[in-house]
Scaffold this motif. Structure first.
Motif, PDB file in Angstrom:
ATOM      1  N   ALA A 181       0.908  -1.202  -0.084  1.00  0.00           N
ATOM      2  CA  ALA A 181       0.040  -0.017  -0.002  1.00  0.00           C
ATOM      3  C   ALA A 181       0.884   1.330  -0.010  1.00  0.00           C
ATOM      4  N   TYR A 182       0.529   2.252  -0.727  1.00  0.00           N
ATOM      5  CA  TYR A 182       1.285   3.253  -1.046  1.00  0.00           C
ATOM      6  C   TYR A 182       0.829   4.748  -0.413  1.00  0.00           C
ATOM      7  N   PHE A 183      -0.416   4.849  -0.179  1.00  0.00           N
ATOM      8  CA  PHE A 183      -1.144   6.005   0.130  1.00  0.00           C
ATOM      9  C   PHE A 183      -2.432   5.847   0.704  1.00  0.00           C
ATOM     10  N   ILE A 184      -2.800   6.586   1.811  1.00  0.00           N
ATOM     11  CA  ILE A 184      -4.040   6.799   2.570  1.00  0.00           C
ATOM     12  C   ILE A 184      -4.991   7.748   2.020  1.00  0.00           C
ATOM     13  N   GLU A 185      -6.100   7.627   1.643  1.00  0.00           N
ATOM     14  CA  GLU A 185      -6.816   8.739   1.008  1.00  0.00           C
ATOM     15  C   GLU A 185      -7.923   9.352   1.862  1.00  0.00           C
ATOM     16  N   TYR A 186      -7.948  10.458   1.642  1.00  0.00           N
ATOM     17  CA  TYR A 186      -9.335  11.290   2.508  1.00  0.00           C
ATOM     18  C   TYR A 186     -10.408  11.253   1.332  1.00  0.00           C
ATOM     19  N   TRP A 187     -11.589  10.957   1.827  1.00  0.00           N
ATOM     20  CA  TRP A 187     -12.489  11.101   0.662  1.00  0.00           C
ATOM     21  C   TRP A 187     -13.969  11.756   1.656  1.00  0.00           C
ATOM     22  N   GLU A 188     -14.314  12.916   1.033  1.00  0.00           N
ATOM     23  CA  GLU A 188     -15.338  13.423   1.838  1.00  0.00           C
ATOM     24  C   GLU A 188     -15.104  13.765   3.376  1.00  0.00           C
ATOM     25  N   GLY A 189     -13.708  14.183   3.724  1.00  0.00           N
ATOM     26  CA  GLY A 189     -13.186  14.557   5.117  1.00  0.00           C
ATOM     27  C   GLY A 189     -12.740  13.564   5.834  1.00  0.00           C
ATOM     28  N   GLY A 190     -12.860  12.040   5.391  1.00  0.00           N
ATOM     29  CA  GLY A 190     -12.484  10.900   6.065  1.00  0.00           C
ATOM     30  C   GLY A 190     -11.463  10.216   5.271  1.00  0.00           C
ATOM     31  N   ARG A 191     -10.731   9.453   6.340  1.00  0.00           N
ATOM     32  CA  ARG A 191      -9.481   8.572   5.726  1.00  0.00           C
ATOM     33  C   ARG A 191     -10.189   7.298   5.488  1.00  0.00           C
ATOM     34  N   SER A 216      -9.708   5.117   2.131  1.00  0.00           N
ATOM     35  CA  SER A 216      -9.258   4.162   1.262  1.00  0.00           C
ATOM     36  C   SER A 216      -7.768   4.130   0.950  1.00  0.00           C
ATOM     37  N   LEU A 217      -7.347   3.228   0.281  1.00  0.00           N
ATOM     38  CA  LEU A 217      -5.927   3.022  -0.077  1.00  0.00           C
ATOM     39  C   LEU A 217      -5.591   3.146  -1.500  1.00  0.00           C
ATOM     40  N   HIS A 218      -4.430   3.463  -1.723  1.00  0.00           N
ATOM     41  CA  HIS A 218      -3.937   3.059  -2.956  1.00  0.00           C
ATOM     42  C   HIS A 218      -2.871   1.845  -3.002  1.00  0.00           C
ATOM     43  N   VAL A 219      -3.405   0.737  -3.628  1.00  0.00           N
ATOM     44  CA  VAL A 219      -2.821  -0.869  -3.414  1.00  0.00           C
ATOM     45  C   VAL A 219      -2.517  -1.363  -4.767  1.00  0.00           C
ATOM     46  N   ARG A 220      -1.142  -2.013  -4.715  1.00  0.00           N
ATOM     47  CA  ARG A 220      -0.846  -2.606  -5.796  1.00  0.00           C
ATOM     48  C   ARG A 220      -1.395  -4.045  -5.647  1.00  0.00           C
ATOM     49  N   GLY A 221      -2.416  -4.285  -6.846  1.00  0.00           N
ATOM     50  CA  GLY A 221      -3.111  -5.425  -6.785  1.00  0.00           C
ATOM     51  C   GLY A 221      -2.491  -6.553  -7.189  1.00  0.00           C
TER      52      GLY A 221
END
Length: 126
Positions: free
Chosen positions: A30-40, A42-47
């Motif tokens: 996993a490379y990055f954790i994302e905010y979406w609409e003010g909350g963490r 989701s993740l950027h993940v190599r599948g």
């Protein structure tokens, strides 16, 4: 902002139902954790196919290790010091304060705008 080692991804275990992107119980980078609409959320993940995808639900994964700190939960408040982005619909405005939630390997800050969307901006904007 704390330093994040983007060359050392986190290790996560996929715990949801297997699909074409991920296999239940398998470890992924996993490379990055994302905010979406003010909350963490989701993740950027190599599948399974080697592609890094975004908006993978955080709840589907268990964080095994995060030595390089790409899944940090640090935040900073920054103030926009330029009029360069004032005219944009989803942008930032001179003089306003925003939440910076990450820094990429090139030093760009990931900043959440008024619509809770996050974009990377150069340091000299704040």
């Amino acid at each position: 902002m704390n330093n994040i080692n983007f060359n050392k991804p986190a290790v996560v275990r996929y715990n949801a139902k297997s699909n074409r992107k991920f296999t239940k119980g398998k470890l992924y980078k996993a490379y990055f954790i994302e905010y979406w609409e003010g909350g963490r959320t989701s993740l950027h993940v190599r599948g399974n196919d080697g592609t890094i995808t975004d908006f993978n639900p955080l709840e589907d994964f268990e964080i095994i290790s995060d030595e390089g700190n790409p899944l940090n939960n640090y935040e900073a408040t920054v103030q926009c010091i330029t009029h360069e982005y004032d005219h944009l619909i989803c942008g930032i405005t001179f003089g306003k304060e925003y939440k910076a939630i990450a820094r990429d390997k090139n030093g760009l800050l990931l900043v959440m705008d008024d619509s809770y969307c996050c974009y990377f901006y150069p340091n000299n904007v704040f």
